[in-house]
Design an enzyme around this catalytic site. Structure first.
Site, PDB file in Angstrom:
ATOM      1  N   ARG A  17      35.978  -1.345   7.734  1.00 48.80           N
ATOM      2  CA  ARG A  17      36.507  -2.765   8.661  1.00 48.80           C
ATOM      3  C   ARG A  17      36.417  -3.180  10.353  1.00 48.80           C
ATOM      4  NH1 ARG A  17      41.899  -2.163   7.382  1.00 48.80           N
ATOM      5  NH2 ARG A  17      42.171  -3.485   7.990  1.00 48.80           N
ATOM      6  N   GLU A  26      31.368 -20.696   5.595  1.00 48.52           N
ATOM      7  CA  GLU A  26      31.937 -21.822   5.752  1.00 48.52           C
ATOM      8  C   GLU A  26      32.851 -22.087   6.639  1.00 48.52           C
ATOM      9  OE1 GLU A  26      35.451 -18.762   6.305  1.00 48.52           O
ATOM     10  OE2 GLU A  26      33.304 -18.908   4.959  1.00 48.52           O
ATOM     11  N   HIS A  67      31.109 -15.739   8.365  1.00 48.66           N
ATOM     12  CA  HIS A  67      32.306 -16.867   7.483  1.00 48.66           C
ATOM     13  C   HIS A  67      31.018 -17.787   7.754  1.00 48.66           C
ATOM     14  CE1 HIS A  67      36.399 -14.922   8.121  1.00 48.66           C
ATOM     15  NE2 HIS A  67      35.658 -14.671   9.520  1.00 48.66           N
ATOM     16  N   GLY A 100      40.144 -13.241   5.845  1.00 45.81           N
ATOM     17  CA  GLY A 100      41.570 -12.868   6.637  1.00 45.81           C
ATOM     18  C   GLY A 100      41.514 -11.843   6.781  1.00 45.81           C
ATOM     19  N   GLU A 101      42.549 -11.586   6.299  1.00 45.85           N
ATOM     20  CA  GLU A 101      43.678  -9.275   6.352  1.00 45.85           C
ATOM     21  C   GLU A 101      43.341  -9.188   5.781  1.00 45.85           C
ATOM     22  OE1 GLU A 101      43.569  -6.843   7.497  1.00 45.85           O
ATOM     23  OE2 GLU A 101      46.231  -6.832   6.435  1.00 45.85           O
ATOM     24  N   SER A 102      42.061  -8.037   5.433  1.00 45.73           N
ATOM     25  CA  SER A 102      42.609  -7.434   3.648  1.00 45.73           C
ATOM     26  C   SER A 102      43.729  -6.366   3.272  1.00 45.73           C
ATOM     27  CB  SER A 102      41.392  -6.599   3.999  1.00 45.73           C
ATOM     28  OG  SER A 102      41.132  -5.635   5.399  1.00 45.73           O
ATOM     29  N   ILE A 146      34.285 -13.036  13.019  1.00 44.84           N
ATOM     30  CA  ILE A 146      35.282 -12.686  13.337  1.00 44.84           C
ATOM     31  C   ILE A 146      36.182 -11.192  13.139  1.00 44.84           C
ATOM     32  CG2 ILE A 146      37.136 -13.825  13.765  1.00 44.84           C
ATOM     33  CD1 ILE A 146      36.209 -16.661  12.970  1.00 44.84           C
ATOM     34  N   ARG A 147      36.222 -10.709  14.160  1.00 41.66           N
ATOM     35  CA  ARG A 147      36.582  -8.943  13.053  1.00 41.66           C
ATOM     36  C   ARG A 147      35.938  -8.662  12.312  1.00 41.66           C
ATOM     37  NH1 ARG A 147      42.336  -8.803  12.374  1.00 41.66           N
ATOM     38  NH2 ARG A 147      42.104 -10.310  11.551  1.00 41.66           N
ATOM     39  N   CYS A 206      34.051 -11.278   4.411  1.00 40.60           N
ATOM     40  CA  CYS A 206      34.123 -10.580   5.868  1.00 40.60           C
ATOM     41  C   CYS A 206      35.679 -10.124   5.144  1.00 40.60           C
ATOM     42  CB  CYS A 206      35.051 -12.010   6.578  1.00 40.60           C
ATOM     43  SG  CYS A 206      35.876 -10.982   8.480  1.00 40.60           S
TER      44      CYS A 206
END
Length: 189
Positions: free
Chosen positions: A108, A174, A172, A49-51, A136-137, A81
């Site tokens: 990051r 998942e 990821h 997600g967004e850390s 992803i990023r 991630c």
């Protein structure tokens, strides 16, 4: 023997982790938002997600110290991630309050912004060969202490590692149909 695995449900890829856990025999997946829920778990996943958002929400929900205690008790934690960033002990970006569960320094967005996202296949010695990985990023692990076992690499950057009961990956698992990494984690719990 059945195991209850929680997925931190504050922000990020929660439902995808729940679905993958549900595909494994003997696993009961639950979402976790409150510290008292940790006592019923064999393991915890901190999803991507967004850390910065997840780190703030961990603090706001009173989960910071309880997650650290959970790890000290030897319970399994899997950071994917952004979860990898949060499990780390150092990063160049001070806006993320890390849990310090693993002796790693994290870069990051190490592989670039969203547009630089990619998929590849990885050989991960204790798990298997040709495991699909979606980045992803994605961050990567820039430095590890001696007690950290590096498990997978992309372009000479460590993208998966473990230290005792803590497992992290930059990608990821998942988001694929391959549940070998998730099974490996559940077996560690």
């Amino acid at each position: 023997m059945s195991k209850t695995i929680g997925v931190l449900n504050l922000q990020g890829a929660v439902s995808e982790h729940l679905n993958m856990l549900a595909s494994l025999d003997g696993v009961t997946p639950i979402t976790v938002k409150q510290p008292e829920q940790l006592s019923q778990l064999d393991g915890l996943i901190i999803p991507g997600g967004e850390s910065t958002a997840i780190s703030r929400l961990i603090r706001q929900n009173g989960l910071f110290e309880p997650i650290q205690t959970f790890a000290k008790q030897g319970k399994g934690i899997f950071g994917t991630c952004a979860g990898l960033v949060l499990c780390g002990s150092a990063t160049q970006h001070n806006e993320v309050e890390q849990l310090g569960l693993m002796d790693i320094t994290v870069e990051r967005n190490g592989f670039g912004r969203q547009i630089a996202s990619f998929e590849t296949m990885l050989d991960i010695a204790p798990i298997g060969k040709q495991i699909p990985a979606v980045f992803i990023r994605a961050p990567y692990i820039a430095k590890t202490a001696k007690q950290v076992t590096q498990l997978a690499f992309v372009d000479n950057h460590c993208v998966m590692a473990e230290q005792n009961n803590i497992l992290v990956c930059s990608f990821h698992p998942e988001l694929t149909a391959d549940n070998r990494i998730m099974r490996y984690f559940v077996e560690k719990c």
